[in-house]
Every structure is written in C-alpha cells, then in structure tokens.
Enzyme design. Sequence first.
Site, PDB file in Angstrom:
ATOM      1  CB  SER A 224      -0.941  -0.050   1.200  1.00  0.00           C
ATOM      2  OG  SER A 224      -1.903   0.967   1.142  1.00  0.00           O
ATOM      3  CD  GLU A 339      -4.980  -4.342  -3.749  1.00  0.00           C
ATOM      4  OE1 GLU A 339      -5.174  -3.645  -2.737  1.00  0.00           O
ATOM      5  OE2 GLU A 339      -3.922  -4.955  -3.954  1.00  0.00           O
ATOM      6  CG  HIS A 443      -5.502  -2.318   0.185  1.00  0.00           C
ATOM      7  ND1 HIS A 443      -4.582  -2.122  -0.814  1.00  0.00           N
ATOM      8  CD2 HIS A 443      -5.135  -1.475   1.189  1.00  0.00           C
ATOM      9  CE1 HIS A 443      -3.700  -1.221  -0.442  1.00  0.00           C
ATOM     10  NE2 HIS A 443      -4.013  -0.810   0.790  1.00  0.00           N
TER      11      HIS A 443
END
Length: 533
Positions: A224, A339, A443
């Site tokens: 990230s 995600e 994610h």
Amino acid sequence: MGSGMNRRVMIGRSLSAVAAMSMPFPALARGAAGTVEAATRYGKVRGKREDGIAKFLGVPYAAPPLGELRFKAPKPLRRWSGVRDAVDFPNPAFQVAGNEMGPEGNGRMPAPSEDCLYLNIWTPAADCKRRPVMFYNHGGGYMIGSGSATGQDGTHLAQLYDVVVVESNHRLGMLGYLFLGDLAGGDYAANQGMLDILAALRWTSENIENFGGDPGNIMVWGESGGGAKTAAVYTMPDAAPLFHKASIESAAPLRFPTREGATARAERTLQLLGLTTADIPKLYEIPAERLLEIQQSEAANGVAPWGDPGPLPGFGAFVDGVASFSAKKPLMCGTCRDETVFFSLFGPPDIFSIDEAGLRRELSSMYQGAELDQIIETFHRTRPDATPAQLYFAITTSPIWRDAIKIAEAKVAQGAAPVFMYQLAYKNPTLVPGTNFPIGSPHASDINLKFANTDKNLDFFLYSDQSPGRLATARHMSGLWAGFARKGRPSAKHVPRWPAYTLKDRATMWIDAECRIVNDPDKDERLFWENRG
C-alpha cells in the site's frame, strides 16, 4: 493505501494433498529468554532474546527531528557511551493514534511522537552470519502506520526462514512531506519522510552485519503506502548502493505528484495556519497537534491524504527531479485480487448488495456517458457470473492492477533484471459483517500472510479465518517472499516455478492454497484499458 477512487475511502493436486500443505506452521523453537547485545557505529544496544530469536526494538537511526530540525533532512546520530536498551517498541510517527498506540491502545507501543526516527530488528541471532535482510516499509498512505504493528511483526519470518527483518518509523503527513524549499531559503528538505527511510536504509547497510544480516543482500519491500514508498526508494539515486532487490505491493506509485504540486500544497497549508511565507520560521513553534488538525481538515474536505495528484495533492512523496528504475535490481510487483473491498469495510454495508442501477450510480463519480457504458459492458462480458457488487469491486480494483502492469512493462523494457508479477487470489469466505458478501482477497489481507502471522489479529474479521486454505496460502506467500530475499528469484516448497514476466507470456503467480501460473490474467480487461488510453 492506494488511490482515492472509492467513495468509502473517506475515512491438478487432490484435496488431500492441499490439506497436507495446509497444516499450521511448524512448532517453533522458543529458546531461553534473556538479553542480547550488538554494536552499532554509534554505540552498543541491548535487545532481548524471546521466541527463539533476538529482538532489537527502538534502535535510533538518526537524530530526533525536533525544534528547528522540523521539515529538514534527518541529521546523523551522536555517539553514546555504555549500552542503550532496545527492548520496547518505539514511538510511532506523529499521527492520529491507531488502536495499538498510546494509552487508548492495546499497550503494544507508546503514543505517536515527533521523536520517531527508530527502527526494529528481528533476527535469529546477532552473530555476523550474513543472512538475507528484509527491510519493510509500513503502509498507511504516508499518513498513518508504524514499523511495530502486530500484523507485520517479523518474529515468524526470522524463525521460519533464517532471515533478518528490519522496519523503521519515519515522519508522516505534514511533518514528513510539507515542502518549503521553494518558498523559503535555508535547508528545507524535499520528501523528508522519504529521506528518513533512506537514512534507515543506510543505517541498515552500515550496521546490520552485527545483527546477523548481510549488507550485500538487502530486499526493500512494502504494501500500500509502503509499496509507494518502496517504489520511491527504487528511484532514489542515493538508495541504489544500499539495497539489491525490491517488492512493490498493492500500490499506486505511478501517481506521484510534482514539485509544483507540493509547493501549492505548502502555500495552502500556510494559508490555513494564517501565515505568510515570511512567517515560515514560526512553523517551529506551532504544536504538532495543530499541524495535525490542519492535515485532517483537508482530508475531511475531500483532499486525498496520501499525495495523489490533482488540482492540489495531499501530503506524500513527490517527484523531485528525474526518476528512473534501479535497472539491475530484481523486482516483485503485484496486487490483491479484490483490493477495493477493503475501502468499503468501514462504511455503510449497502455497497455489498447493490443492483445494476446501484452499480451505475456508484461508478458515475469516476466515469460518465458512453465510457461508463463501455466499462460495464466489458466487465459483464469478462465476468458473466459476477453480481453488480462484484463487478463494482473488480472495476475499481483494476486501475491498481493496471499500475502494477505498467511498472512490470517498464522493468521488462530495461532488459537488465527480472520482474515477477503476482496476484493474491485466495478467496477468504469470511462475510463482511451485516452482509452475505465474502471478503475474498482485499487490500491489506496479504500483510499477515506474507509475514506468516496467521496467529495474530484474530479478533479482526479480515484476519480471523483459520481454514486450511488460508494457512496454506500464508505458507506459500511467506516462503516466496523469503526465497526472493535470499536469491533474487521467488521460490518456495509446494509452489510451481515462477517465471519472470515477459510481454509475450505475462506470467503471473496466482497465490492461493494451491498456487499456479496464469498467463496474462484478465487479458480482455487489460486490453480494454490499453485501448482506452
């Protein structure tokens, strides 16, 4: 976190064979508890022997960035005499405190502070053995996070794979990325938060041998915002001699703002503080709490907090000069399959049950008219069995995957070192609370897997799944990452050979309870976006 695309961001083996691979990680030797010492260039530190490894927590790597060192490049440490304790996690960078920070947290780490330039080391032994070093950049979109978080604890990686894990705290948000260099004289730094990471990486290169690590075999990796930081490290000339391979994970690093955007953000910040450029020296006197209030107010006004370009970017790394890849360094790059599910987990659950009209409504803030029609038609064709909610998350996830492809294509074009592409595809069956929607691979779901930390954070539904399939996925993912750290080519037991990415085959490792190679996954969707330009 990646881009601000989602409205909820505000804020052939048999089952028996798979089951055999899915047993929990083997029992790990605990060893005797106690203390352990190691020398650095600045003085000795005392860590603790625990869980069968040595842990050095809160080791300083630069001078505290306090007072007139605010907004400046990190300064060198001063030597100390005697032995300095390094047995407790250090202060996170100044930020809105997370649930593991400070008196309101779970006791793992102290409250956020400007005095934050410390790193943590997990090592099998401080014995000069020269093990692979895994230097991890924490996520949090340049705004939050810590190198001490439970999910990314380096204990299991060190135990299982005989590697050394290093994680730093570094300045975040306004304190890390307010750029004053074009508004005032003096030595105001650009990307001071990234310069902190560079200083931590340099400290690691210079000192890690005394902690059982190999300064000639350092992998930089991150997820990230940490993936974007890793991409930035990959382009910093001064970092090039300090690391040897990298992994960019679930990031959108192609969205770096410009120097001009960073200066515009600084001008806006001064305006919000009631200051002019002549008042810049007064920034040293303003409490950090007030700076954080301004930072948060802009995020509440819809400004993406992590530096996405736009009319006015938030606080994050920006391009300062000409950036280029570290051509001869092997690279891993990839994403999670689902995600953007993550960015809706903390808002109203209605998004998980939208109908076709809701799909169109949710996408209309990003796409309109004929373009919206074409996107929905394309994804209906490529995913005929998907529900409108599944299509929504596939469409909003695809730009993150597209950025990963662009990075891989640029790396292939250099022809100097391989790039290995992956997707985390494990279908976690845990339902989003209040819905019938399985979370899949959102994610941040990869963090505990690649750190082999399936026994941690079990009170949070994102990490609570203890099924054989998830445990097998963690064995594969952590093994592949450790294998890449060791040899520059990812490999692990019970995983097929992972070919380098090429424009002909576009081989991608499908990471799951049973891993496989998929050539050019979602090809029609990739071609749609390419043709769209």
